[in-house]
Design a protein around this motif. Structure first.
Motif, mmCIF file in Angstrom:
data_model
loop_
_atom_site.group_PDB
_atom_site.id
_atom_site.type_symbol
_atom_site.label_atom_id
_atom_site.label_comp_id
_atom_site.label_asym_id
_atom_site.label_seq_id
_atom_site.Cartn_x
_atom_site.Cartn_y
_atom_site.Cartn_z
ATOM 1 N N HIS A 19 24.861 -63.927 31.049
ATOM 2 C CA HIS A 19 26.338 -65.294 30.364
ATOM 3 C C HIS A 19 26.260 -64.134 29.027
ATOM 4 O O HIS A 19 25.277 -64.157 27.658
ATOM 5 C CB HIS A 19 25.319 -65.995 29.978
ATOM 6 N N HIS A 34 30.088 -62.845 25.886
ATOM 7 C CA HIS A 34 30.948 -62.743 24.965
ATOM 8 C C HIS A 34 31.707 -61.862 24.665
ATOM 9 O O HIS A 34 31.532 -61.674 23.594
ATOM 10 C CB HIS A 34 31.928 -64.318 24.674
ATOM 11 N N HIS A 90 29.316 -72.996 30.920
ATOM 12 C CA HIS A 90 29.108 -73.663 30.690
ATOM 13 C C HIS A 90 27.793 -75.822 31.289
ATOM 14 O O HIS A 90 28.999 -76.133 30.615
ATOM 15 C CB HIS A 90 28.558 -73.924 28.785
ATOM 16 N N HIS A 124 23.259 -71.786 29.531
ATOM 17 C CA HIS A 124 21.811 -73.243 29.219
ATOM 18 C C HIS A 124 21.500 -74.011 29.668
ATOM 19 O O HIS A 124 20.122 -73.741 30.109
ATOM 20 C CB HIS A 124 23.288 -73.547 27.916
ATOM 21 N N ASP A 172 24.233 -64.389 25.758
ATOM 22 C CA ASP A 172 25.225 -65.044 25.278
ATOM 23 C C ASP A 172 26.316 -63.918 24.326
ATOM 24 O O ASP A 172 25.398 -63.147 24.037
ATOM 25 C CB ASP A 172 25.275 -66.322 24.395
HETATM 26 ZN ZN ZN Z 1 28.265 -68.698 25.179
#
Ligand code: ZN
Length: 444
Positions: free
Chosen positions: A67, A69, A215, A252, A303
């Motif tokens: 995960h 970005h 998410h 998450h 993340d």
């Molecule tokens: Zn995220």
């Protein structure tokens, strides 16, 4: 592109991370046309093709970050130490509003450079501008599950995120062998995508058999919002919409109740554990032990850089395991072997790639990294002790110890020199893009 030709790694210790925990104190691995042809001990295997003398390094499967970005590397070290809503309203969204395809490309290149330097060979991304950044991801040499974000509101890229995202998937699907980009959809979250749109995303993903990367239950506040809006938990709301009948990767997955967990287990929803982001934003601690007791598959992700700052998956792995031990009052929980599996084969499983990558076995793709055993963090090293090797990777090493990487057998980094990118140009473009964002959003 898969590399053509044959070469053999020698003079190395190999952790295969297969089911039997096979390892070779003095190992060899022959790579042919991008796949592992043979793997074994120096005594058993001949040197075939070109010889890659690894100088005593520790070779293991490439790390899988489930995960992230990648656009957010431009936001790194901006607006730290804030509460979530201040952080979003005063910094992240104002900066995001000044992104462009060109800046998203600069950010992705910088993120890929950091993934490579820290041993991440495969990453699951989620953001806008998928069409613009996919060629950057592909050229970096990495393997990338690229989820184009779908949002109820217009984005900085387009008024029609669903249209842009589905067009991207249709253009890139079926070219994975050539590009190593696996296109998929990323409906942002239950609080930012309504039921009708979430349903359309799910239908599209099912029809094209692509991953749905979202998410779920990152904060208690999200749960409260969804309960107020729909009278259900986010998981039960998504189950009611039929979304969880897809292959779902859920970042998450912290605030899950008993019924949510039973749904995750029944539907095979994969949970991505994002410990550093969760600690930094004080989102909560994933109930890791309970998830595993329910038979839920868990992998690990960094993340984005806006809520982590560093894309060092090995460091996050250690943090993630340590907080679980502390939270459960049990030092035997989450042992080193399990930690190493979490960032390799379990990551591959989350992305439905476990038959291709995640362990070093004959027939699999040659996605591997080497750790520099001259690093003081890796000394002493007991090469004939499996537990010592697992501990060295899980507890002692960090991303800076990764010196070499190949994906599909292609060398991406050798002796800490990245071969697939012009690193000076990447740094310069990212610096300029980040300065532009800061200047125009008046964050500082
Ligand atoms: Zn995220």
């Amino acid at each position: 592109m898969q590399s053509l030709g044959t070469y053999t790694l020698t003079n190395c210790t190999i952790l295969t991370v297969d089911e039997a925990d096979t390892f070779f104190a003095r190992g060899r691995m022959t790579v042919q046309n991008g796949r592992i042809l043979r793997i074994g001990s120096e005594a058993e295997l001949p040197l075939e093709g070109d010889v890659a003398d690894m100088g005593g390094k520790l070779v293991l499967p490439g790390l899988v970050n489930t995960h992230t970005h990648s656009h957010s590397s431009l936001f790194k070290n901006q607006a730290d130490d804030l509460r979530l809503m201040d952080w979003l309203n005063k910094a992240m969204w104002p900066m995001e509003a000044h992104l462009s395809a060109e800046r998203a490309r600069a950010a992705t290149a910088l993120s890929c450079m950091e993934y490579i330097s820290g041993g991440i060979t495969t990453y699951a991304d989620q953001f806008y501008y998928a069409e613009a950044i996919a060629p950057v991801a592909s050229a970096s040499g990495l393997r990338c599950l690229l989820a184009a974000t779908v949002f109820e509101k217009p984005s900085v890229e387009t008024d029609d995120t669903f249209g842009a995202a589905t067009a991207f998937v249709e253009r890139w699907l079926g070219r994975e062998e050539e590009t190593r980009v696996y296109p998929c959809l990323g409906p942002h979250a239950p609080y930012s995508v309504g039921p009708e749109l979430f349903g359309r995303v799910a239908d599209f993903c099912r029809k094209h058999d692509v991953l749905l990367h979202t998410h779920i239950s990152e904060t208690q506040d999200e749960n409260d919002q969804i309960r107020a809006r729909y009278g259900k938990t986010p998981t039960q709301w998504l189950e009611g919409l039929g979304v969880l009948e897809n292959r779902v990767l859920a970042a998450h997955s912290i605030h899950l109740d008993e019924r949510d967990m039973r749904i995750y287990a029944r539907r095979g929803v994969h949970a991505s554990y994002n410990p550093v982001s969760n600690l930094k934003l004080v989102s909560g601690i994933m109930p890791y032990r309970t998830l595993r007791e329910h038979g839920i598959q868990v992998s690990i992700g960094t993340d984005g850089a806006q809520s982590n700052n560093s894309m060092d998956l090995l460091r996050d792995l250690r943090t993630g395991a340590l907080i679980q031990k502390q939270a459960e009052g049990d030092p035997t929980l989450f042992p080193a072997r399990e930690m190493v599996r979490l960032c390799t084969i379990e990551g591959a499983r989350a992305l439905d790639l476990e038959r291709q990558i995640g362990s070093l076995e004959a027939g699999k793709r040659a996605d591997f990294i080497a750790l520099d055993t001259e690093s003081p963090r890796l000394c002493p090293l007991h090469r004939s002790s499996l537990s010592n090797l697992y501990s060295a990777v899980a507890y002692a090493a960090c991303g800076a110890d990764v010196s070499d990487m190949a994906v599909d057998g292609n060398w991406v980094m050798k002796d800490r020199t990245i071969l697939t990118m012009d690193c000076d140009a990447v740094r310069k473009e990212a610096q300029e893009a980040s300065e532009y964002l800061v200047r125009h959003s008046q964050v500082q």
